[in-house]
Design a protein around this motif. Structure first.
Motif, PDB file in Angstrom:
ATOM      1  N   VAL A 118      40.536  34.379  20.899  1.00 42.24           N
ATOM      2  CA  VAL A 118      39.219  34.934  20.772  1.00 42.24           C
ATOM      3  C   VAL A 118      39.329  36.222  20.170  1.00 42.24           C
ATOM      4  CG1 VAL A 118      37.197  35.949  22.004  1.00 42.24           C
ATOM      5  CG2 VAL A 118      37.908  33.601  22.468  1.00 42.24           C
ATOM      6  N   ALA A 119      40.201  37.074  20.731  1.00 42.62           N
ATOM      7  CA  ALA A 119      40.397  38.244  20.228  1.00 42.62           C
ATOM      8  C   ALA A 119      41.143  38.342  18.828  1.00 42.62           C
ATOM      9  CB  ALA A 119      41.633  39.068  21.069  1.00 42.62           C
ATOM     10  N   LEU A 120      42.032  37.434  18.433  1.00 43.58           N
ATOM     11  CA  LEU A 120      42.423  37.334  16.980  1.00 43.58           C
ATOM     12  C   LEU A 120      41.424  36.804  16.089  1.00 43.58           C
ATOM     13  CD1 LEU A 120      44.947  37.164  15.244  1.00 43.58           C
ATOM     14  CD2 LEU A 120      45.108  34.741  15.711  1.00 43.58           C
ATOM     15  N   LEU A 121      40.641  36.081  16.547  1.00 41.82           N
ATOM     16  CA  LEU A 121      39.407  35.549  15.795  1.00 41.82           C
ATOM     17  C   LEU A 121      38.502  36.596  15.147  1.00 41.82           C
ATOM     18  CD1 LEU A 121      37.559  33.431  14.161  1.00 41.82           C
ATOM     19  CD2 LEU A 121      36.538  33.198  16.523  1.00 41.82           C
ATOM     20  N   PHE A 122      38.061  37.391  16.434  1.00 40.66           N
ATOM     21  CA  PHE A 122      37.088  38.415  16.206  1.00 40.66           C
ATOM     22  C   PHE A 122      37.684  39.852  15.436  1.00 40.66           C
ATOM     23  CE2 PHE A 122      34.482  35.656  18.750  1.00 40.66           C
ATOM     24  CZ  PHE A 122      33.359  35.904  17.846  1.00 40.66           C
ATOM     25  N   VAL A 160      30.352  45.198  16.334  1.00 35.29           N
ATOM     26  CA  VAL A 160      30.176  44.146  17.496  1.00 35.29           C
ATOM     27  C   VAL A 160      31.391  43.081  17.627  1.00 35.29           C
ATOM     28  CG1 VAL A 160      28.724  42.482  18.785  1.00 35.29           C
ATOM     29  CG2 VAL A 160      27.802  44.390  17.467  1.00 35.29           C
ATOM     30  N   SER A 161      32.100  42.770  16.395  1.00 33.77           N
ATOM     31  CA  SER A 161      33.313  41.919  16.350  1.00 33.77           C
ATOM     32  C   SER A 161      34.506  42.614  16.920  1.00 33.77           C
ATOM     33  CB  SER A 161      33.621  41.385  14.952  1.00 33.77           C
ATOM     34  OG  SER A 161      32.504  40.563  14.476  1.00 33.77           O
ATOM     35  N   LEU A 162      34.405  43.911  16.778  1.00 31.29           N
ATOM     36  CA  LEU A 162      35.507  44.547  17.436  1.00 31.29           C
ATOM     37  C   LEU A 162      35.307  44.701  18.768  1.00 31.29           C
ATOM     38  CD1 LEU A 162      38.174  46.457  17.095  1.00 31.29           C
ATOM     39  CD2 LEU A 162      36.768  48.330  16.690  1.00 31.29           C
ATOM     40  N   ALA A 163      34.160  44.887  19.250  1.00 30.50           N
ATOM     41  CA  ALA A 163      33.773  44.894  20.577  1.00 30.50           C
ATOM     42  C   ALA A 163      33.926  43.753  21.321  1.00 30.50           C
ATOM     43  CB  ALA A 163      31.984  45.312  20.940  1.00 30.50           C
ATOM     44  N   ILE A 164      33.822  42.576  20.684  1.00 32.48           N
ATOM     45  CA  ILE A 164      34.136  41.231  21.439  1.00 32.48           C
ATOM     46  C   ILE A 164      35.585  41.052  21.483  1.00 32.48           C
ATOM     47  CG2 ILE A 164      34.104  38.764  20.970  1.00 32.48           C
ATOM     48  CD1 ILE A 164      31.395  39.237  19.526  1.00 32.48           C
ATOM     49  N   ALA A 165      36.164  41.551  20.330  1.00 32.98           N
ATOM     50  CA  ALA A 165      37.715  41.350  20.405  1.00 32.98           C
ATOM     51  C   ALA A 165      38.355  42.309  21.305  1.00 32.98           C
ATOM     52  CB  ALA A 165      38.349  41.608  19.131  1.00 32.98           C
ATOM     53  N   LEU A 166      37.869  43.422  21.743  1.00 38.86           N
ATOM     54  CA  LEU A 166      38.364  44.198  22.778  1.00 38.86           C
ATOM     55  C   LEU A 166      37.955  43.647  24.129  1.00 38.86           C
ATOM     56  CD1 LEU A 166      37.511  47.705  21.237  1.00 38.86           C
ATOM     57  CD2 LEU A 166      39.909  46.636  21.562  1.00 38.86           C
ATOM     58  N   ARG A 167      36.773  43.118  24.229  1.00 42.38           N
ATOM     59  CA  ARG A 167      36.462  42.284  25.605  1.00 42.38           C
ATOM     60  C   ARG A 167      37.527  41.303  25.906  1.00 42.38           C
ATOM     61  NH1 ARG A 167      33.592  45.118  29.262  1.00 42.38           N
ATOM     62  NH2 ARG A 167      31.494  45.886  28.331  1.00 42.38           N
ATOM     63  N   ALA A 168      37.737  40.675  24.716  1.00 46.09           N
ATOM     64  CA  ALA A 168      38.897  39.511  24.932  1.00 46.09           C
ATOM     65  C   ALA A 168      40.400  39.939  25.264  1.00 46.09           C
ATOM     66  CB  ALA A 168      38.890  38.586  23.707  1.00 46.09           C
ATOM     67  N   VAL A 169      40.761  41.182  24.725  1.00 43.38           N
ATOM     68  CA  VAL A 169      41.768  41.632  24.971  1.00 43.38           C
ATOM     69  C   VAL A 169      41.784  41.924  26.541  1.00 43.38           C
ATOM     70  CG1 VAL A 169      43.344  43.708  24.861  1.00 43.38           C
ATOM     71  CG2 VAL A 169      42.529  42.457  22.863  1.00 43.38           C
ATOM     72  N   GLY A 170      40.706  42.799  27.113  1.00 44.25           N
ATOM     73  CA  GLY A 170      40.548  43.104  28.574  1.00 44.25           C
ATOM     74  C   GLY A 170      40.571  41.636  29.400  1.00 44.25           C
ATOM     75  N   LEU A 171      40.079  40.590  28.733  1.00 46.61           N
ATOM     76  CA  LEU A 171      40.118  39.454  29.637  1.00 46.61           C
ATOM     77  C   LEU A 171      41.580  38.834  29.612  1.00 46.61           C
ATOM     78  CD1 LEU A 171      38.459  37.181  31.144  1.00 46.61           C
ATOM     79  CD2 LEU A 171      38.383  36.040  28.887  1.00 46.61           C
ATOM     80  N   PHE A 172      42.411  39.086  28.493  1.00 45.69           N
ATOM     81  CA  PHE A 172      43.585  38.598  28.591  1.00 45.69           C
ATOM     82  C   PHE A 172      44.252  39.334  29.592  1.00 45.69           C
ATOM     83  CE2 PHE A 172      47.836  39.030  26.881  1.00 45.69           C
ATOM     84  CZ  PHE A 172      48.414  37.699  26.765  1.00 45.69           C
ATOM     85  N   ILE A 173      44.176  40.625  29.465  1.00 51.76           N
ATOM     86  CA  ILE A 173      44.912  41.719  30.538  1.00 51.76           C
ATOM     87  C   ILE A 173      44.377  41.216  31.954  1.00 51.76           C
ATOM     88  CG2 ILE A 173      45.093  43.966  31.362  1.00 51.76           C
ATOM     89  CD1 ILE A 173      44.895  44.801  28.427  1.00 51.76           C
ATOM     90  N   ARG A 174      43.207  41.216  32.260  1.00 55.79           N
ATOM     91  CA  ARG A 174      42.828  40.660  33.719  1.00 55.79           C
ATOM     92  C   ARG A 174      43.573  39.208  34.008  1.00 55.79           C
ATOM     93  NH1 ARG A 174      37.955  42.248  31.562  1.00 55.79           N
ATOM     94  NH2 ARG A 174      36.997  40.200  31.883  1.00 55.79           N
ATOM     95  N   ARG A 175      43.347  38.184  33.129  1.00 51.60           N
ATOM     96  CA  ARG A 175      44.112  36.954  33.498  1.00 51.60           C
ATOM     97  C   ARG A 175      45.639  37.079  33.639  1.00 51.60           C
ATOM     98  NH1 ARG A 175      39.903  36.554  34.912  1.00 51.60           N
ATOM     99  NH2 ARG A 175      38.102  35.403  34.423  1.00 51.60           N
TER     100      ARG A 175
END
Length: 189
Positions: A118-122, A160-175
């Protein structure tokens, strides 16, 4: 506390939400309230614009020309903001059979892989849409309905695409930090 029933989880009388929904809002560095309030504001604007247009149409047999163009823009922005919230809450689309099956280590790796994709895509969408915004600005494109500069609308896609990518990076770290409880398969922060 209520007793467990056959149809679902144990619900606390003080909590109106099932535990899995309450647990969806994990602690994040950037508050999830940003997306929540942006959604509220966008939905409110959409409702007000549409209601005003209906009233004007009803009483004058004409309509505001700008409402359709602005409503379409707001709906696209709403989808992107909601997508950011879905990624941050780990509620994006996935095939549960694959995502929730197998060992705990496999689940963790799949969750991280999904967040990374998701991060890569966005990030790719953000990078490519910067060129679109630049072209809209450079060639002085105007919107078809009301003639405002097109980049006023397109500037929000890379942001907003950058925001989504950053949220996905945060999710990656949390997971990556999360451990699984071996007893019941539930995630522990």
């Amino acid at each position: 506390m209520t007793t467990p029933n056959e149809s679902g989880p144990v619900l606390d009388a003080a909590s109106p939400l099932p535990p899995e929904i309450e647990a969806a809002d994990e602690k994040t560095r950037v508050p999830l309230a940003i997306e929540d309030w942006a959604t509220v504001v966008i939905m409110g604007l959409l409702a007000c614009i549409t209601f005003a247009n209906v009233l004007v149409r009803y009483f004058t047999d004409s309509s505001f020309a700008w409402t359709e163009e602005f409503s379409v823009f707001l709906m696209i922005l709403l989808a992107l903001v909601a997508g950011s919230a879905a990624v941050a809450r780990d509620r994006h689309i996935r095939i549960e059979y694959f995502a929730e099956g197998g060992s705990m280590a496999r689940r963790k790796r799949l969750a991280q892989f999904g967040a990374a994709m998701v991060a890569l895509l966005f990030l790719l969408v953000a990078a490519l849409s910067v060129r679109v915004v630049w072209d809209d600005y450079r060639f002085e494109e105007t919107s078809p309905g009301i003639g405002v500069p097109q980049w006023w609308y397109s500037i929000w896609l890379p942001i907003v695409s950058l925001a989504i990518a950053l949220r996905a990076v945060g999710l990656f770290i949390r997971r990556g930090r999360r451990t699984m409880d071996a007893n019941d398969g539930s995630a522990k922060p």
